[in-house]
Design an enzyme around this catalytic site. Structure first.
Site, PDB file in Angstrom:
ATOM      1  CD  GLN A  14      41.087  32.849  46.402  1.00 47.72           C
ATOM      2  OE1 GLN A  14      41.991  32.584  45.613  1.00 47.72           O
ATOM      3  NE2 GLN A  14      39.860  32.435  46.226  1.00 47.72           N
ATOM      4  NE  ARG A  37      35.737  34.414  42.869  1.00 51.27           N
ATOM      5  CZ  ARG A  37      35.726  33.401  43.725  1.00 51.27           C
ATOM      6  NH1 ARG A  37      34.616  33.059  44.338  1.00 51.27           N
ATOM      7  NH2 ARG A  37      36.816  32.706  43.950  1.00 51.27           N
ATOM      8  CB  VAL A  50      43.196  20.174  41.858  1.00 55.41           C
ATOM      9  CG1 VAL A  50      44.126  21.299  42.214  1.00 55.41           C
ATOM     10  CG2 VAL A  50      41.763  20.481  42.248  1.00 55.41           C
ATOM     11  CG  HIS A 110      40.952  31.668  40.913  1.00 56.44           C
ATOM     12  ND1 HIS A 110      40.639  30.386  40.574  1.00 56.44           N
ATOM     13  CD2 HIS A 110      41.401  32.243  39.760  1.00 56.44           C
ATOM     14  CE1 HIS A 110      40.877  30.177  39.283  1.00 56.44           C
ATOM     15  NE2 HIS A 110      41.330  31.285  38.777  1.00 56.44           N
TER      16      HIS A 110
END
Ligand SMILES: [Zn+2]
Lengths: 800, 349
Positions: free
Chosen positions: B220, B206, B263, B180
């Site tokens: 991304q 991935r 997060v 990511h």
């Protein structure tokens, strides 16, 4: 995690339609992937009893099963090994919609002759009914299933298929979901009862438990039930297990699975008679120790793995799977029940090392609270006594070296406001947290002390509490504002700007951008790179590639670009021009690779005519160069081209591109041998530019040159030189003269009357001065000096 | 009594008019001019003879002759204009083209649809004060996982199946293909002090079997804003504005709780399905909503990992898949088309 609503309803009142319930759970963090309604697709499937099984006349592995459907009997061919007379089964009539056992696709059951015998229906497996992936045998229903009843009516339920995030092992239980539902719908939770009578001897006199490696096992609880009767579990339990996707086995095993699904704590049952010396030792496995697990597999263990052992040997891989040797068989009468807590990282490492993932390991690795172990074991003992009989020993062994303090978090109002952007009223904060099982005390003037319930192992800091509040109140209820702070000062991004300009220029020039994979294989790289380069600087390899095709990080864009060209040529025989701007990865010892921004382009095919048909003029070196000239012109970079060689390109048709004497790129014809290795049988031209080397050079403002107010004198000059003299040499000489404002080559000619070995170059020269009108004499003098120098330096002769 | 000259002028006029009506080209018109207005024309003879006439006759005849001359000249120029107009019209008429024939071919180049979508995404954020930063695709485990709160043996690692580089240090593989763009949160914060407002695009990888919705290489965009006084409300507002810029002002958004280790609180954002306007269709799994990005408030431990004062500073981060945006915009149903690079696909954008 599959949660049947009938089961969920035991712990919380469900006063919302399933759709709304699913929406609220999803919004609050537990996504409902699907709402399954078992029964709805089961038209033409009903409960039946097997009344006879006989061999198939033509096939050893098939049998003929006769089933009773309530006044009607049918005989079908059945391949399941476990079909037996007396069983209650799910029987599908012709036309029923089933899941194909092999393909997994929905299919309609049709009449078929199987090895010569007509089969007028089917005895279904769990997979065929869409209940689970199990296709090893037919689904055997509880004995009391009423024959003839539609299966949907008998088994039907609404099941929420939940995608539980890894931070919420508590939601891997029906009770955990009930707690969420209670908080989201204003209900309250009914905890399942865990009390029972202890009629046996004190357990301490019967069993000893020792934890040798306390860091890996914070708690171990054990209970003993003697005099149990092993048999099937009751229908209600089997139905719930089936609905949740677990196959019923026997009452004792079903209870351990049931309690795991109910409260989230994995349990294990041992046949106590098979535990040597009545002793349980929780220890690391010994080097070379091997154990056969319940699934019949030999498991080589090592010192990093935790096992449950008796006095002699390992009887279970802790938290993963029990051993076959101490398995509870139908003859067992005394059950030793384990409810323990294991170190999550250790469980995960062991699970990875053994390539064994179980429902138990999936829970332990996410971190359960040791408190849960006692809750679960009491619940399980109660169910054992209820459903398998026997006497519970007095007391429960509880070795608890890892007891934790209750988590308390001080949360200021100010922090909640800063994180959520909203000042929540104190009563709302308290009521929301209490609805989730938290304790919440308001400490004036400005803070809360929040007590975290034992099952919530994911809440540690004030911001975790903020999330609890936000997700129950609803993210949609938070205000929506725009960033109000100062915008940080801009930083230059020359590399990105250059790359995007390059893309725009080449696309505007008519090239198609492609983006190819960063991983390739040695075979492809070897087609375009010299062997010594590959051996001296081998590309980085992926240790677990998905396929050998994608095993190495590319060190050039050439290979993937030519592959893309080749695959497109298979269905488009026309002019194709492709470019890619991407990274190549050059290994560096002990460091991350150097990721170089690179550009490559390939072109092939005929120029199109007025009607877009091939004009019979294949692209050549000068078409490929045209792209580079346009590119460098637009970038304001004065590059030069020099004869060069390259492994993949044709000698004599290869040029190196230099900027300030430094090599920045390459252009040339792909060698026919290389092209053929990509199955390309036509001329292909290729260029490459290392964008990184250009970065320091671009972006400099171009300096303006004044326009002359005085007239220019135009004239054409043709000279004859040796064929070895390059146009660039002549051009440089002519342009060096101060009165030459411009010199444009407009013709190159070989052949009579130009002598063999020579060529004629014709230039349109424009003479001009910035400060006066040139006289004929001045122009004559300048021309003479040009010709003299051309003659001296490249042996040029003015063509008559 | 009528003077004979006047009678003659009348005859000249009648004759000139009759003959002019028969003139059909410039040549005939020139003959007509010579016959009626030329030096030897009857009119000119009368005009030249005026001087010999008595004064009263001269006055009468002169006035009439001059009037006739002007009249004939006017007729001449009108007729001339008519003839020219007719000529041009005839030329234009002969020059009619089939305007539906194609233009002469110019090679038409295009940007890859992922490049196009990525540019629009970045432009939306740049206009909100975000700057673009880029980083390495081959990463250390430290940046990809450890520093964003995904230690070894953490079950959240299952969310990112990883391709590891064949390089061993201390019995471990420390190098990987980033799964990511979140490691860029750490790299950016290591380099700069708040306020931070960046977006970081790039390829991610991935270890994943491909199917119509999964591709092992994808693009991304990571976003990060850290400052004093940034809240969930700012996260919502910024991403809402982004969604409307990219997918249209009428789009509605939905934020729900989700989990990412780096997060807290965590969220993901869905837009009402642009294909069915939220009514439910195949693309949105009949829910009417399509998830387009994951987000959340930067975890205080992540801020602390880079030496920020996590009491003083808060921030939000988000990550979104560029291919997914392109698929939504163009109604593409198979993600594998992007990197198959079939021109029949690429040339549609
Ligand atoms: Zn839709």
């Amino acid at each position: 995690m599959k949660v049947p609503l009938k089961w969920l309803g035991e712990y919380v009142d469900i006063n919302l339609p399933a759709q709304e319930l699913a929406r609220r759970l999803t919004m609050a963090g537990t996504e409902v992937d699907a709402i399954l309604t078992t029964g709805r697709e089961w038209e033409k499937i009903s409960v039946a009893q097997v009344v006879g099984v006989s061999p198939h006349p033509n096939a050893d592995r098939l049998r003929l099963a006769t089933v009773e459907l309530g006044g009607e009997q049918m005989t079908v061919v059945c391949g399941a090994p476990n079909v037996a007379p007396g069983q209650k089964v799910a029987f599908a009539r012709l036309g029923a919609e089933l899941i194909d056992g092999h393909s997994g696709q929905p299919t309609i059951l049709k009449a078929a002759k199987i090895r010569g015998v007509e089969s007028a229906g089917m005895v279904c497996s769990e997979k065929e009914l869409g209940l689970s992936d199990s296709h090893e045998g037919i689904l055997v229903l509880p004995e009391d299933a009423p024959v003839g009843m539609p299966l949907g009516q008998y088994l039907g339920d609404t099941i929420l298929d939940l995608d539980v995030t890894p931070n919420r092992p508590d939601c891997l239980s029906v009770l955990g979901i009930a707690r969420e539902v209670a908080a989201l719908s204003g209900g309250s939770v009914r905890e399942p009862p865990g009390d029972y009578q202890e009629l046996g001897q004190p357990i301490k006199e019967r069993v000893r438990v020792e934890i040798a490696d306390r860091d890996l096992c914070p708690r171990y609880c054990a209970a003993l039930i003697e005099g149990v009767q092993i048999g099937p579990s009751p229908p209600w339990m089997q139905e719930r297990l089936v609905a949740a996707g677990v196959r019923p086995i026997s009452n004792v095993v079903d209870i351990t699975n049931y309690v795991m699904l109910e409260v989230g704590q994995p349990l294990h049952s041992f046949d106590f008679s098979l535990i040597s010396d009545r002793k349980i030792i929780v220890r690391r496995a010994r080097p070379g120790e091997v154990m056969v697990t319940l699934d019949g597999t030999d498991r080589p263990l090592n010192h990093d793995m935790l096992v449950i052992a008796d006095a002699k040997e390992a009887v279970a891989v802790a938290g993963l799977m029990g051993g076959a040797a101490s398995e509870v068989s139908e003859n067992a009468t005394a059950i030793l029940l384990e409810s323990a807590n294991f170190n999550p990282a250790s469980i995960r490492r062991t699970s990875t090392a053994l390539k064994l993932r179980t429902d138990a390991s999936a829970r332990f690795e996410k971190g359960l609270n040791p408190e849960l172990a006692m809750v679960a074991i009491r619940r399980a003992v109660r169910l054992m006594l209820e459903l398998a009989g026997g006497r519970a020993a007095e007391g429960i062994i509880d070795v608890y070296p890892g007891k934790r303090r209750e988590t308390r978090i001080t949360v200021t109002q100010e922090r909640l406001r800063r994180v959520l952007g909203l000042q929540l009223p104190t009563p709302q904060v308290r009521q929301t947290l209490v609805s989730l099982g938290f304790g919440c005390r308001w400490v004036p003037p400005d803070r809360y002390v929040v007590r975290v319930p034992y099952w919530r192992t994911d809440v540690h800091i004030p911001d975790d509490v903020a999330e609890e509040l936000a997700r129950i109140i609803g993210y949609g209820e938070l205000p929506t504002t725009t960033l109000s702070g100062a915008i940080p000062p801009a930083q230059p991004q020359p590399s990105r700007e250059l790359r995007e300009r390059v893309r725009d220029i080449l696309a505007a020039a008519g090239m198609q951008e492609v983006i190819t994979y960063s991983l390739t294989n040695l075979e492809s790289l070897a087609k375009v790179l010299p062997p010594e380069e590959l051996s001296q600087r081998p590309p980085l390899r992926v240790t677990n590639p998905m396929s050998y095709q994608q095993e190495y990080l590319r060190t050039t864009l050439r290979a993937s670009l030519l592959e893309t060209l080749a695959s497109n040529l298979r269905h488009a025989q026309r002019r194709i021009a492709l470019f890619e701007v991407g990274r190549v990865y050059l290994p560096r010892p002990e460091e991350l690779p150097h990721e170089v921004e690179s550009l490559a382009g390939v072109g092939t095919g005929d120029q199109p005519d007025r009607w877009r048909q091939p004009r019979g003029e294949p692209v050549d070196l000068y078409d490929a160069k045209a792209y580079l000239e346009l590119l460098f012109n637009r970038l304001g970079l004065a590059v030069s081209y020099h004869d060069s060689e390259d492994f993949a390109l044709v000698p004599g048709r290869t040029a190196e591109v230099r900027l300030d004497g430094q090599r920045v790129g390459l252009v040339g014809q792909v060698h026919p041998r290389v092209a053929a290795s990509f199955d390309i049988e036509q001329d292909v031209y290729l260029f490459e530019v290392n964008l990184e080397t250009l970065v320091p050079q671009v972006g400099k403002p171009r300096l303006y040159q004044s326009l002359s107010r005085f007239p220019a004198v135009e004239e054409d000059i043709a000279i004859v030189v040796d064929e070895g003299v390059t146009a660039a040499q002549v051009q440089a000489i002519v342009e060096a003269f101060s009165l030459v404002q411009r010199a444009a080559l407009f013709d190159v000619y070989t052949g009579p009357p130009v002598p063999a070995g020579k060529k004629s170059l014709a230039y349109a020269i424009s003479y001009q001065s910035l400060d006066h009108t040139l006289t004929d004499a001045e122009v004559d003098r300048e021309r003479r000096r040009i010709l003299e120098r051309l003659s001296r330096e490249v042996g040029a002769v003015l063509r008559g | 009594m009528i003077l004979p000259q006047l009678q003659e002028l009348k005859e000249i006029e009648d004759k000139a008019r009759t003959e002019l009506a028969a003139v059909s080209d410039e040549e005939a018109l020139e003959s007509w001019r010579i016959a009626h207005l030329g030096r030897r024309s009857r009119l000119n003879i009368i005009l030249r003879g005026l001087a010999s006439l008595p004064i009263e006759e001269r006055r009468q005849v002169g006035a009439a002759a001059n009037r006739l001359r002007l009249e004939l000249e006017e007729m001449l120029s009108q007729r001339q204009a008519q003839l020219r107009e007719a000529t041009v019209t005839a030329v234009v008429e002969r020059g009619r083209l089939d305007v539906t024939l194609p233009g002469r071919p110019l090679a038409i180049g295009r940007l890859h649809p992922v490049t196009q979508a990525l540019r629009d995404i970045l432009a939306a954020f740049v206009s909100m004060g975000f700057q673009v930063f880029e980083g390495p695709e081959v990463e250390w485990d430290h940046y990809n996982f450890e520093a964003v709160r995904i230690p070894k043996d953490h079950p959240a690692r299952d969310m990112w199946d990883t391709l590891w580089i064949d390089y061993v240090r201390n019995d471990e593989y420390p190098m990987l293909l980033r799964t990511h763009t979140s490691p860029m949160q750490i790299r950016v914060m290591e380099q700069m002090q708040p306020p931070v407002r960046i977006v970081s695009p790039g390829k991610c990888y991935r270890h994943e079997a491909t199917d119509p919705t999964h591709e092992w290489m994808h693009t991304q965009v990571e976003g990060l804003a850290v400052d004093e006084n940034i809240s969930m409300a700012d996260l919502k507002g910024t991403l809402y504005e982004f969604a409307r810029r990219l997918f249209g002002r009428e789009r509605r958004v939905r934020f729900r709780c989700d989990y990412f280790p780096f997060v807290e609180p965590g969220a993901d954002m869905s837009i009402d399905c642009p294909l069915c306007d939220g009514q439910g269709c195949r693309a949105c799994g009949n829910s009417g909503w399509i998830e387009i990005l994951g987000a959340g408030m930067v975890h205080p431990e992540v801020l602390a990992n880079v030496g920020y004062d996590a009491e003083r500073y808060t921030g939000f981060a988000f990550g979104l898949g560029v291919e997914r945006v392109a698929m939504l915009r163009h109604g593409i149903e198979d993600i594998r088309l992007f990197y198959a690079n079939d021109l029949r696909f690429l040339e549609q954008f």
